[in-house]
Every structure is written in C-alpha cells, then in structure tokens.
Write a protein that holds these residues in place. Structure first.
Motif, mmCIF file in Angstrom:
data_model
loop_
_atom_site.group_PDB
_atom_site.id
_atom_site.type_symbol
_atom_site.label_atom_id
_atom_site.label_comp_id
_atom_site.label_asym_id
_atom_site.label_seq_id
_atom_site.Cartn_x
_atom_site.Cartn_y
_atom_site.Cartn_z
ATOM 1 N N LEU A 33 0.816 -1.217 0.000
ATOM 2 C CA LEU A 33 0.000 0.000 0.000
ATOM 3 C C LEU A 33 0.854 1.273 0.000
ATOM 4 N N VAL A 34 1.992 1.256 0.691
ATOM 5 C CA VAL A 34 2.866 2.442 0.683
ATOM 6 C C VAL A 34 3.401 2.681 -0.730
ATOM 7 N N ALA A 66 3.304 5.822 -5.771
ATOM 8 C CA ALA A 66 3.168 5.848 -7.227
ATOM 9 C C ALA A 66 1.992 6.725 -7.650
ATOM 10 N N TRP A 67 0.888 6.637 -6.917
ATOM 11 C CA TRP A 67 -0.310 7.426 -7.247
ATOM 12 C C TRP A 67 -0.031 8.921 -7.083
ATOM 13 N N LEU A 68 0.629 9.280 -6.001
ATOM 14 C CA LEU A 68 0.957 10.690 -5.764
ATOM 15 C C LEU A 68 1.949 11.198 -6.798
ATOM 16 N N ASP A 69 2.950 10.385 -7.127
ATOM 17 C CA ASP A 69 3.955 10.809 -8.113
ATOM 18 C C ASP A 69 3.338 10.999 -9.486
ATOM 19 N N PHE A 106 0.317 12.090 -10.019
ATOM 20 C CA PHE A 106 -0.783 13.068 -9.903
ATOM 21 C C PHE A 106 -2.148 12.412 -10.092
ATOM 22 N N GLY A 107 -2.304 11.199 -9.559
ATOM 23 C CA GLY A 107 -3.594 10.519 -9.613
ATOM 24 C C GLY A 107 -3.896 9.818 -10.927
ATOM 25 N N ASP A 108 -2.940 9.801 -11.854
ATOM 26 C CA ASP A 108 -3.143 9.114 -13.136
ATOM 27 C C ASP A 108 -2.913 7.617 -12.915
ATOM 28 N N VAL A 109 -4.001 6.848 -12.903
ATOM 29 C CA VAL A 109 -3.920 5.432 -12.580
ATOM 30 C C VAL A 109 -3.125 4.651 -13.618
ATOM 31 N N PRO A 156 -4.084 -1.961 -14.159
ATOM 32 C CA PRO A 156 -4.783 -0.772 -13.649
ATOM 33 C C PRO A 156 -5.906 -1.100 -12.683
ATOM 34 N N ASN A 157 -6.676 -2.189 -12.927
ATOM 35 C CA ASN A 157 -7.775 -2.537 -12.014
ATOM 36 C C ASN A 157 -7.237 -2.939 -10.643
ATOM 37 N N THR A 158 -6.116 -3.705 -10.649
ATOM 38 C CA THR A 158 -5.485 -4.075 -9.377
ATOM 39 C C THR A 158 -5.013 -2.830 -8.640
ATOM 40 N N PHE A 159 -4.454 -1.906 -9.420
ATOM 41 C CA PHE A 159 -3.963 -0.666 -8.803
ATOM 42 C C PHE A 159 -5.115 0.130 -8.200
ATOM 43 N N ARG A 160 -6.256 0.203 -8.907
ATOM 44 C CA ARG A 160 -7.418 0.952 -8.374
ATOM 45 C C ARG A 160 -7.880 0.346 -7.056
#
Length: 558
Positions: free
Chosen positions: A478-479, A484-487, A489-492, A503-507
């Motif tokens: 999760l960290v 990765a999400w913050l770096d 800018f929320g682009d999955v 991408p679905n796993t990441f969401r």
C-alpha cells in the motif's frame, strides 16, 4: 641572462621568440608591464586584466584582426597574439601604429593552452604575495626561464629544464639552433613519447637517476629523423630527484663547460625548491584570502582587494569530490588539490580575476560576474559544466553554484548556497554534475528538513504509519501504491505502469490505501502531508539518513 623584467613584452619575446612567438608589428620597448593573460571570446562579454596580452584564438584575416586590435586599444591591452602565418599582414602595420597594441604570431602547431600556461608562469599571474628581489646565483629566485638562458650562455648551447616526467618546465633561447625533436618538445612542453621510450630502452634515465655526473646521450636512430647529441644532468635535492637539464650540442663541451654544467645543476635544484616553496606559500596565502572574503567580515574588503575582486558582483562555486570505496586518503587529498589547480586554470582563462582555494575537502572559487541575472547564472553553470566535461566522469567531481553577492557582506550567503547545491549533487538524485542553488533549491530544502527530522528523532505518524504497519503484517504494497499514485498526480494508468500491476489491481490497492490509512485523497492538504512525509521519513526516502522509527524498521524487515 636577460636584463628585461619578467613582465615585459621584451622578456616574453626573448624567452618564447623564434620557437613560439614572432613579433609582426609593434614596439616592445614602448609597452609597459604586462598585467596578465586574456583569452578573446567573440561570443561573450570580455574581462581582461589591465595591460593584458590577449590570445586571439580563432581570429583570422586582416579585417578581423584589425577590428580586434582597435577594440583592445580601448581597454588598454598591451599585445595581441594570433595564429601565424597571417594573411595580408602588411595591412595591419598602420593599425598597430594607430592603436599601440603590438601584434604577435603564434607558430603553427603550437598549442594555445600551452602558450597560456607558459605565459602565466612567466608573468607569475595571480601572485598575491609580497614582491621580493631575492636572487639565487645572480638569477631572480624561482625564475627558471632566466636560469635556462644563463646556462645556455655558459654552455653555448640551447637547454631545457625538465621535471621527473620529461615535461618542459623552462627553456632557453636559441632553440632554433637545435633540432626538430627539440622544437617539437618545446611546442608540446613534453618530450615526444617515442624519444622517452627510446631513452628508457637504452638505459638513459636509469643512468641519469643514479649518476652524479653528466650523462652523454648519442643521437637516437628513429627512422629518418635527424637529432643532435645531448648531454643531461640530474637535478637533486638530497636524495630527491627533482628533474634534469638537457643541452643539445653541435660540438662537444670543453672540460670547463662540463664543470660549469654540473655546478649549474645545483643552482637549478635551489631554484626548483624555491619555486615549489613559493608556490606552496602563495597557495596558503590565497586560501587565507579566499577564506577571509567568504567570511564576509571586516577583512573581506581588504582580502577581495588583494585578490583583485573589489566593487563587482561575485558568486561562489563549491567543488567537491566524492570518495571512492576504500580510496587512499593521501591519494584523495592529492586528487582534490590537482582538481582545484585545474579549476583555477580553467576559470582564469574565462575570467582572469577568479580566485580558487582548497579549504578542507572543498575547493571554493570566487567568480566575478557582471550582474545578477538569469543569463549570468546560466553562464556560470556552463563554465562549471565545461570544466567537469573536460575532467571526465571518472573523477567524481561535482560543482555547486551559489547566489550572486553584490557586496562582500553577501559572500557568506553565496558560499552557504553553493554548499547546499553541492550537497544535493552528492545525493545523486538530480543526475547532474553541476547545478546552481536556484535549480535545486527545493531538493536542498527537503534535505535540510530531513536533517531537522533526524535531529528531533521524529517517527512516522498518522496515515503513513498505519500503511507501513499494514504492509508489514499482510505483506502488502500500500505504501508503494500511494507513492506511485501521488507521483503520477492521480493518473492510474501511469502509476500502475510504474509499479508493473494491472490498472484494475492498482485501483483496488489505492482504495484500500485510503481505507487503511484513513486518508482523504481528495483533500489537497492530506495529499501534500502524505507526499512530504514520504519524502522526509518514509521508506526509500532518497538521499540522506532518516529516523529509524518502529514503523520504518519493521518495514525494512518485511
């Protein structure tokens, strides 16, 4: 021995004439003391020392040379050197009479860099000590060129004074009476490698190292080259081999001249030791003056005055050398000194009033600039980058560039900013070898905030602490997902690709991170807090040491 002062144009022509330089037009007797060496750059603002001898690198044709002569007359230059031969040179005689700037030609095949180095040595440019009239054996102390001429007069033969690596330290006049290999050596300031190998193979150097007398060297047979016989003598100070003196002979030396040659070698040793001691003393004095200037106290103005850096904006460069694993300390110290000396030569070629001193593990440079503008800072960065490109990546050197100081009191701030930029470069995060504080300010600020966190023994708290604990307990990621999400800018799509998951796993993971960490990812303040804590305290926070809180230690075990 020359009767002309070392800083006179007559003396320069006497020492370098025929072999390196030819006087085309001008009156050497009318020229005053030469103030230093300048290099002409048509694409940059020029700053020459007073009464400079200017090297017109890349200046060709009577029209271009004439225009430069007039420009140099306006700034009070003494002489201009251009590459010979000069086409339509007769057109320049009236220009030289009009401007009073002497025109010299550099022999084809000679190196501009070597000429600049020899001129600076001859003119003792950068000498910040007290002038002295000391002599050794009737020759000005440390003046190896004058000594070479004196020995040549005694022997009636052209001579060279060489160091332990067969590099030419000084040479006498009349080198045109020698042979092609000697002229080649003078032009390159180094004995050609083929002759060095020949001497090694035939035991010449071995005999020179162990002999107390003269070493007679017959002319070597190397193809069709014609060379004169040589006589060499070692230069020693006790058991230390300092170098050697070589004479090219068209006729054998008489017994009286052989004895004079042996006696002269002892005098050369004294001059070489004096020159080395004087250089060491000057380096110490320069370091003291640079240190005083960087402190910005009451003595800064006087120190800058002695360095020739009064009443103009100046910025500080800081050059550091990252030590390699298991590198010998003595070798590292010598390498730092070598690079500091090389940086001094490089900067004075660009800006003659620059001053460089090695203070501890860092070489600091005071680099005069015309003003505080983005162009000025870019120019300083380009100068530093060019130097590092020439030294090669293997040195590991990096240069941080501070802010522009408009007055002496602002120099400590410029030095501090140069140190801050240097520290960022040492982390390797930027991938650069040179940077100004303006370019890496945020990185420097983060390092200092991380230092503060370490000093306060801060630990992870809030959402990030909860995520680290969850990852350790459940072997989750999760960290990594949040980072990765913050770096991104929320682009999955971009974030999921960076951690190599669908991408679905990441969401799913980012939703889980928000739940476990109890963080509202739609809140800008919450996102900023998470980003800052990740940079300062989180797992894999780059660059500097960070606190060993319970959560971080556990994460490393996982």
């Amino acid at each position: 021995m020359s009767t002309h002062p070392a800083r006179s144009l007559n003396r320069v022509l006497e020492d370098f004439g025929h072999t390196l330089l030819d006087l085309l037009y001008g009156d050497p007797d009318a020229a005053g003391e030469i103030g230093g060496v300048g290099i002409h750059d048509p694409y940059d603002e020029q700053h020459y020392p007073a009464h400079a001898i200017v090297l017109g690198v890349g200046v060709h044709g009577a029209k271009e040379i004439g225009r430069l002569l007039r420009d140099l007359a306006e700034v009070g230059a003494t002489a201009l050197v251009v590459r010979g031969p000069v086409k339509d040179a007769d057109e320049l005689e009236p220009v030289v009479r009009e401007t009073g700037v002497a025109l010299l030609a550099l022999t084809r095949g000679a190196s501009w860099a070597q000429l600049a180095a020899m001129l600076r040595t001859q003119l003792t440019e950068g000498d910040v000590g007290e002038g002295g009239g000391q002599t050794l054996g009737g020759v000005p102390s440390g003046d190896l060129f004058a000594l070479a001429n004196a020995i040549a007069t005694l022997l009636d033969a052209p001579v060279t004074i060489e160091d332990r690596r067969s590099r030419i330290l000084a040479f006498s006049g009349r080198q045109d009476e020698a042979d092609a290999p000697r002229v080649e050596s003078i032009l390159a300031r180094q004995v050609p490698e083929r002759y060095v190998r020949h001497h090694e193979e035939h035991g010449v150097f071995k005999e020179l190292y162990r002999s107390e007398g003269l070493v007679h060297v017959p002319p070597p047979t190397l193809g069709d080259e014609v060379a004169l016989p040589r006589v060499a003598v070692a230069v020693r100070a006790g058991d230390e081999f300092l170098g050697s003196v070589w004479a090219a002979l068209r006729k054998p030396l008489t017994p009286e001249r052989e004895k004079a040659f042996l006696e002269a070698a002892k005098l050369v040793a004294l001059h070489m030791l004096r020159f080395r001691a004087g250089t060491d003393a000057e380096n110490r004095l320069r370091a003291d003056l640079v240190t005083t200037a960087l402190e910005g106290g009451a003595g800064a103005v006087e120190a800058l005055g002695r360095l020739g850096l009064v009443d103009e904006p100046t910025l500080v460069m800081a050059m550091g050398l990252a030590p390699a694993p298991d590198e010998d300390h003595a070798h590292l110290t010598a390498e730092r000194q070598r690079l500091a000396s090389a940086l001094a030569v490089h900067l004075t070629a660009v800006q003659p009033r620059s001053a460089v001193a090695l203070l501890g593990d860092v070489a600091y440079a005071l680099f005069p600039v015309p003003d505080d503008t983005s162009h000025t800072r870019e120019r300083a960065l380009q100068v530093a980058s060019n130097f590092l490109a020439r030294t090669g990546e293997r040195t590991g050197a990096v240069i941080g560039i501070g802010s522009v100081a408009d007055e002496p009191a602002a120099l400590p701030r410029s030095r501090a900013n140069a140190d801050r930029a240097l520290r960022v470069l040492f982390t390797g995060q930027t991938g650069k070898r040179a940077a100004s504080i303006a370019d890496v300010y945020i990185d420097a600020l983060l390092i200092e905030m991380r230092d503060q966190a370490v000093a306060n023994r801060d630990e992870l708290s809030g959402p990030l602490a909860r995520l680290v604990a969850y990852d350790v307990k459940h072997n989750a990621h999760l960290v990594e997902t949040l980072r990765a999400w913050l770096d991104a800018f929320g682009d999955v799509i971009t974030a999921s690709a960076s951690v190599f998951v669908h991408p679905n796993t990441f969401r799913y993971r980012i939703r889980r991170a928000a739940e476990v960490g109890e963080i509202d990812l739609q809140d800008p303040s919450a996102r900023f807090a998470a980003m800052l804590q990740l940079r300062l305290l989180g797992p894999q926070a780059g660059g500097a040491a960070r606190p060993e809180g319970p959560g971080i230690a556990a994460d490393r075990r996982g």
